[in-house]
Motif scaffolding. Structure first.
Motif, mmCIF file in Angstrom:
data_model
loop_
_atom_site.group_PDB
_atom_site.id
_atom_site.type_symbol
_atom_site.label_atom_id
_atom_site.label_comp_id
_atom_site.label_asym_id
_atom_site.label_seq_id
_atom_site.Cartn_x
_atom_site.Cartn_y
_atom_site.Cartn_z
ATOM 1 N N VAL A 424 0.886 -1.172 0.000
ATOM 2 C CA VAL A 424 0.000 0.000 0.000
ATOM 3 C C VAL A 424 0.915 1.210 0.000
ATOM 4 C CG1 VAL A 424 -1.678 1.300 1.366
ATOM 5 C CG2 VAL A 424 -1.716 -1.202 1.408
ATOM 6 N N THR A 425 0.718 2.151 -0.912
ATOM 7 C CA THR A 425 1.617 3.312 -0.920
ATOM 8 C C THR A 425 0.885 4.612 -1.254
ATOM 9 O OG1 THR A 425 3.603 4.292 -1.917
ATOM 10 C CG2 THR A 425 2.333 2.822 -3.317
ATOM 11 N N ASP A 426 1.423 5.702 -0.701
ATOM 12 C CA ASP A 426 0.894 7.034 -1.036
ATOM 13 C C ASP A 426 1.882 7.771 -1.939
ATOM 14 O OD1 ASP A 426 2.925 7.621 0.746
ATOM 15 O OD2 ASP A 426 1.601 8.292 2.343
ATOM 16 N N ILE A 533 -7.210 1.879 5.423
ATOM 17 C CA ILE A 533 -6.111 1.809 4.458
ATOM 18 C C ILE A 533 -6.327 2.843 3.352
ATOM 19 C CG2 ILE A 533 -5.018 0.302 2.723
ATOM 20 C CD1 ILE A 533 -5.550 -2.052 4.590
ATOM 21 N N CYS A 534 -7.573 2.923 2.866
ATOM 22 C CA CYS A 534 -7.885 3.890 1.796
ATOM 23 C C CYS A 534 -7.630 5.312 2.289
ATOM 24 C CB CYS A 534 -9.342 3.761 1.361
ATOM 25 S SG CYS A 534 -9.709 2.150 0.676
ATOM 26 N N GLN A 535 -8.072 5.584 3.507
ATOM 27 C CA GLN A 535 -7.917 6.946 4.028
ATOM 28 C C GLN A 535 -6.446 7.308 4.203
ATOM 29 O OE1 GLN A 535 -10.701 6.500 7.264
ATOM 30 N NE2 GLN A 535 -12.197 7.821 6.250
ATOM 31 N N ALA A 536 -5.635 6.317 4.573
ATOM 32 C CA ALA A 536 -4.195 6.580 4.732
ATOM 33 C C ALA A 536 -3.575 6.931 3.376
ATOM 34 C CB ALA A 536 -3.507 5.369 5.338
ATOM 35 N N LEU A 538 -5.163 8.295 0.769
ATOM 36 C CA LEU A 538 -5.674 9.604 0.333
ATOM 37 C C LEU A 538 -5.046 10.753 1.121
ATOM 38 C CD1 LEU A 538 -9.445 8.708 -0.049
ATOM 39 C CD2 LEU A 538 -7.832 9.133 -1.898
ATOM 40 N N ALA A 539 -4.849 10.536 2.409
ATOM 41 C CA ALA A 539 -4.317 11.618 3.254
ATOM 42 C C ALA A 539 -2.790 11.628 3.259
ATOM 43 C CB ALA A 539 -4.855 11.472 4.666
ATOM 44 N N LYS A 540 -2.176 10.769 2.471
ATOM 45 C CA LYS A 540 -0.718 10.622 2.438
ATOM 46 C C LYS A 540 -0.172 10.345 3.841
ATOM 47 C CE LYS A 540 0.606 12.709 -1.801
ATOM 48 N NZ LYS A 540 -0.634 12.309 -2.376
ATOM 49 N N LYS A 541 -0.858 9.427 4.517
ATOM 50 C CA LYS A 541 -0.447 9.092 5.888
ATOM 51 C C LYS A 541 -0.071 7.623 5.992
ATOM 52 C CE LYS A 541 -1.111 13.020 8.171
ATOM 53 N NZ LYS A 541 -2.339 13.723 8.332
ATOM 54 N N VAL A 542 0.388 7.035 4.912
ATOM 55 C CA VAL A 542 0.749 5.614 4.936
ATOM 56 C C VAL A 542 1.880 5.363 5.942
ATOM 57 C CG1 VAL A 542 1.721 3.738 3.523
ATOM 58 C CG2 VAL A 542 -0.174 5.104 2.647
ATOM 59 N N LYS A 543 2.678 6.413 6.143
ATOM 60 C CA LYS A 543 3.769 6.332 7.120
ATOM 61 C C LYS A 543 3.248 5.875 8.495
ATOM 62 C CE LYS A 543 7.245 9.583 8.673
ATOM 63 N NZ LYS A 543 7.520 11.026 8.602
ATOM 64 N N ASN A 544 2.044 6.321 8.830
ATOM 65 C CA ASN A 544 1.495 5.984 10.156
ATOM 66 C C ASN A 544 0.611 4.738 10.137
ATOM 67 O OD1 ASN A 544 2.639 8.412 10.813
ATOM 68 N ND2 ASN A 544 0.736 9.567 10.553
ATOM 69 N N LEU A 545 0.471 4.125 8.968
ATOM 70 C CA LEU A 545 -0.448 2.986 8.850
ATOM 71 C C LEU A 545 0.208 1.707 9.378
ATOM 72 C CD1 LEU A 545 -3.181 1.939 7.630
ATOM 73 C CD2 LEU A 545 -1.930 1.505 5.517
ATOM 74 N N LYS A 546 -0.499 1.038 10.279
ATOM 75 C CA LYS A 546 0.025 -0.245 10.794
ATOM 76 C C LYS A 546 -0.972 -1.313 10.382
ATOM 77 C CE LYS A 546 3.353 1.127 13.939
ATOM 78 N NZ LYS A 546 3.558 2.331 13.178
ATOM 79 N N LEU A 547 -0.483 -2.333 9.712
ATOM 80 C CA LEU A 547 -1.396 -3.400 9.304
ATOM 81 C C LEU A 547 -1.343 -4.533 10.321
ATOM 82 C CD1 LEU A 547 -0.915 -3.614 5.446
ATOM 83 C CD2 LEU A 547 -2.617 -2.351 6.754
ATOM 84 N N ALA A 548 -2.498 -5.120 10.568
ATOM 85 C CA ALA A 548 -2.552 -6.252 11.494
ATOM 86 C C ALA A 548 -3.201 -7.437 10.779
ATOM 87 C CB ALA A 548 -3.371 -5.869 12.721
ATOM 88 N N TRP A 549 -2.668 -8.611 11.024
ATOM 89 C CA TRP A 549 -3.146 -9.817 10.327
ATOM 90 C C TRP A 549 -3.534 -10.886 11.336
ATOM 91 C CZ3 TRP A 549 -3.568 -9.112 5.189
ATOM 92 C CH2 TRP A 549 -2.800 -8.097 4.622
ATOM 93 N N GLN A 550 -4.505 -11.662 10.953
ATOM 94 C CA GLN A 550 -4.857 -12.798 11.804
ATOM 95 C C GLN A 550 -3.736 -13.821 11.718
ATOM 96 O OE1 GLN A 550 -8.766 -14.209 11.518
ATOM 97 N NE2 GLN A 550 -9.596 -12.235 10.900
ATOM 98 N N LYS A 551 -3.538 -14.524 12.798
ATOM 99 C CA LYS A 551 -2.484 -15.559 12.803
ATOM 100 C C LYS A 551 -2.918 -16.689 11.874
ATOM 101 C CE LYS A 551 0.086 -14.765 16.890
ATOM 102 N NZ LYS A 551 -0.724 -13.927 17.786
ATOM 103 N N GLY A 552 -1.971 -17.438 11.372
ATOM 104 C CA GLY A 552 -2.314 -18.580 10.530
ATOM 105 C C GLY A 552 -2.191 -18.260 9.058
#
Ligand code: GAR
Length: 655
Positions: A424-426, A533-536, A538-552
């Motif tokens: 994901v990139t801005d 994710i979309c808002q990050a 658009l707002a050029k805030k991908v720097k602050n975006l933390k993704l979380a994933w379910q285990k497995g």
């Protein structure tokens, strides 16, 4: 009808007030009217314009206030209180108001004060603005009218412009609504440049006011603040995206254009093809769509992001010049060569005869690719010269892909595991999604012809942390930077298709969107709200975006029609959709189905993507495969690979 108070001053000419009045008259501002014009001095030129239009005016002179021994704070407070009580405006527009309004005024109209500023301001509180072409310039704050214009000339800015934004207590900061760039010419004077800027202002200020009046921005007056989403595309990827959006607390309604019988259950399908970008624009405008998400590459390559942005519509996906990274294999290869991004050796040919001679001198196997988009079919791995000459002739002489095959690339054949590495990139920062692995060949053990993708799983267990970091450092970051340097700022999902060779990871190709079927397992595992994710982006805030994933892990197995990827059968009834073990561990994403008299029929080559997750890859495979077959999901002539996920299991055994 929204009530607007316009604030002007003796430092301006009132031309923006005039533009607002005209826009209301011409119904470019549809749901608003000016209830009062406020000025700081009685000789402000704009007052005559207001009077001519029959609009009430009031004057509040700060110097008179001070003469009476009152403070600036009192002035702000009195002005706010008076305007609120007497006119109850929904919106305050500062169109050449030169006094800096403090919190004593702002408190009466939170999120409802719009300012027009004669310089470019950033979306956040940074000191620089990112231009449309990706370059950065210093923000101009704290200067007004001619002084701001003069500053841009004196500092040799290539571009300046105007910004409409909501004000905060910090000078010339706050959420940006619209920005308009104006190029500075070598012989510009302040007068000439400002004239061109004013023209833009007369366009953007009414536009911003209209957005407010239509409830699209600012304080939504009791609206729940949720958004209407339009998803473009009709495949399993789009079904998976719609499914995740449907779980977002920030989404009120989802439209899919054209969608499929699967998306119909969670969204409203609209009969507009993903290639009809004008039709999509008309629909988005009519329905007041807050955000459009583009699934497939074709509309992006055709410039849908540029078109929507020009019309002030928010869209996720790169603009045309950046989407060329997928649209033109030659562009992508040249970029990689210039910026030393690891990829296979290659040669480009426009001329059949040169290409034919070249192929005679090469070692085999090698790869031939038609330059344009050929729906995954424009690539051939040729085992020997005979195969290579025959494919070359098909592409360049027989033109089986039409003009898409006017140019070909001849590439080194690379050996290794193929990985889908999406980020994901801005355009500046990026966050990597879980790596996944697609299976392009129709049959087990990667045998048979290529398809659109027969299944995918995520994460890839043998892609360990060190390798992941190397991919980010050697491939992803340099690519995003290279695109920016070339003036093609990339915003959206960037998907390098990689191959893990003995020499390290190399790029096979770039895609400008989510992969299908990789999106299906990714959406099963993603914990974040997709809207976040979309808002990050658009707002050029991908720097602050933390993704979380379910285990497995999650696995998607594609069920295809008899004959696919060649001529295939359609119209077989899909059975067992209700009896499948559908819970939050299993989803069946539609890609090529249609609904007739309440029945789901096969309607394309790739029909469904059965997607399951588990606490590990083996369990995810067991659940998924356990739901495919005679007693569960099946249809006549159904084909699927039995080894999706197996590479992950086998490779990780010896890693
Ligand atoms: C506009 O150019 C606006 O950008 C500027 O005042 C001018 C008013 O022009 N605003 C500021 O400088 C605010 N700091 P107008 O009177 O012709 O509409």
């Amino acid at each position: 009808m929204k009530k607007i108070a316009v604030f002007i001053s003796d430092k301006g000419t009132g031309s923006n007030l005039d533009a607002i009045i005209e826009a209301i008259h011409k119904k470019k501002i549809r749901n608003g009217k000016i209830v009062v014009v406020v000025s700081n001095k009685k000789d402000a030129l704009g007052l005559n314009i207001a009077k001519k239009a029959g609009i009430q005016t009031i004057i509040r002179d700060l110097s008179e206030y001070k003469r009476k021994g009152k403070s600036r704070n009192e002035y702000d407070d009195d002005l706010g209180k008076f305007v609120k009580k007497k006119f109850q405006p929904d919106l305050i527009v500062l169109a050449g108001w030169m006094l800096i309004l403090s919190g004593n005024f702002i408190k009466y109209f939170p999120n409802r004060i719009m300012n027009l500023h004669p310089g470019l301001l950033p979306d956040g509180d940074e000191d620089f603005v990112t231009l449309r072409d990706g370059k950065k310039i210093k923000a101009i704050r704290g200067l007004h009218t001619d002084a701001a214009v003069q500053y841009a000339i004196d500092h040799h800015f290539p571009v300046t412009g105007s910004t409409v934004h909501f004000i905060t207590e910090k000078v010339d900061q706050g959420p940006v609504i619209i920005r308009s760039e104006v190029r500075i010419m070598a012989d510009d004077t302040v007068g000439r440049l400002y004239e061109r800027m004013k023209k833009e202002e007369h366009n953007i200020l009414p536009k911003a006011i209209n957005l407010f009046c239509e409830g699209k921005i600012g304080d939504k007056n009791g609206d729940d603040g949720k958004m209407k989403i339009l998803i473009i595309g009709s495949g399993g990827r789009e079904h998976a995206l719609a499914w995740r959006f449907s779980q977002s607390k920030k989404v009120s309604k989802i439209f899919c254009a054209p969608g499929n019988p699967g998306t119909k259950k969670i969204a409203q399908n609209v009969e507009i093809s993903s290639s009809d970008i004008d039709g999509l624009l008309r629909f988005a405008k009519k329905e007041k769509i807050d955000l459009t998400f583009v699934g497939p590459e074709a509309p992006l390559i055709a410039g849908i992001a540029d078109l929507f942005q020009k019309n002030d519509l928010k869209i996720i996906g790169p603009r045309k010049n950046a989407a060329a990274i997928e649209g033109s294999k030659v562009f992508a290869k040249k970029l990689m060569l210039k910026y030393k991004i690891p990829t296979g050796e290659f040669a480009i040919f426009d001329d059949y005869k040169y290409a034919r001679e070249f192929l005679k001198t090469q070692k085999y196997p090698l790869v031939i690719k038609a330059e344009g988009q050929c729906f995954g079919k424009g690539v051939a791995v040729c085992k020997n010269s005979l195969e290579a000459q025959s494919f070359l002739k098909d592409v360049m002489v027989r033109k089986i892909f039409g003009d898409e095959g006017k140019r070909v690339l001849v590439e080194e054949y690379l050996c290794g595991q193929e990985i889908s590495f999406m980020v994901v990139t801005d355009g500046f920062n990026f966050v990597s999604l879980l790596p996944s692995q697609d299976h392009k060949k129709i049959n087990d053990k990667d045998k048979g012809p290529n398809t659109g993708g027969m299944g995918a799983y995520a994460p890839v267990p043998f892609l360990h942390k060190k390798l992941l970091k190397r991919i980010e450092k050697d491939i992803v970051r340099p690519t995003i930077e290279a695109l920016r340097k070339e003036g093609c700022l990339y915003e959206g999902i960037l998907y390098p298709g990689l191959i893990l060779t003995d020499e390290g990871p190399k790029v096979l190709e770039f895609n400008c969107r989510f992969g299908d079927p990789e999106t299906q397992p990714l959406m099963m595992l993603l914990k974040n709200d997709l809207m976040e994710i979309c808002q990050a982006i658009l707002a050029k805030k991908v720097k602050n975006l933390k993704l979380a994933w379910q285990k497995g892990a999650a696995v998607c197995v594609v069920l295809s029609s008899k004959g696919y990827p060649g001529k295939y059968r359609k119209g077989d009834v899909v059975k067992g959709l209700d009896s499948a073990d559908l819970d939050n561990h299993l989803s069946v994403f539609h890609s090529g189905t249609k609904e007739e008299k309440g029945k789901i029929l096969t309607n394309s080559g790739r029909v469904l993507g059965v997607t399951g997750k588990g606490s590990n890859l083996a369990k995810a495979m067991k659940l998924t495969y356990g739901n495919i077959g005679k007693k569960v999901i099946h249809f006549s002539g159904m084909h699927y690979r039995k080894d999706i996920g197996l590479k992950g299991l086998e490779e990780s055994l010896w890693e």
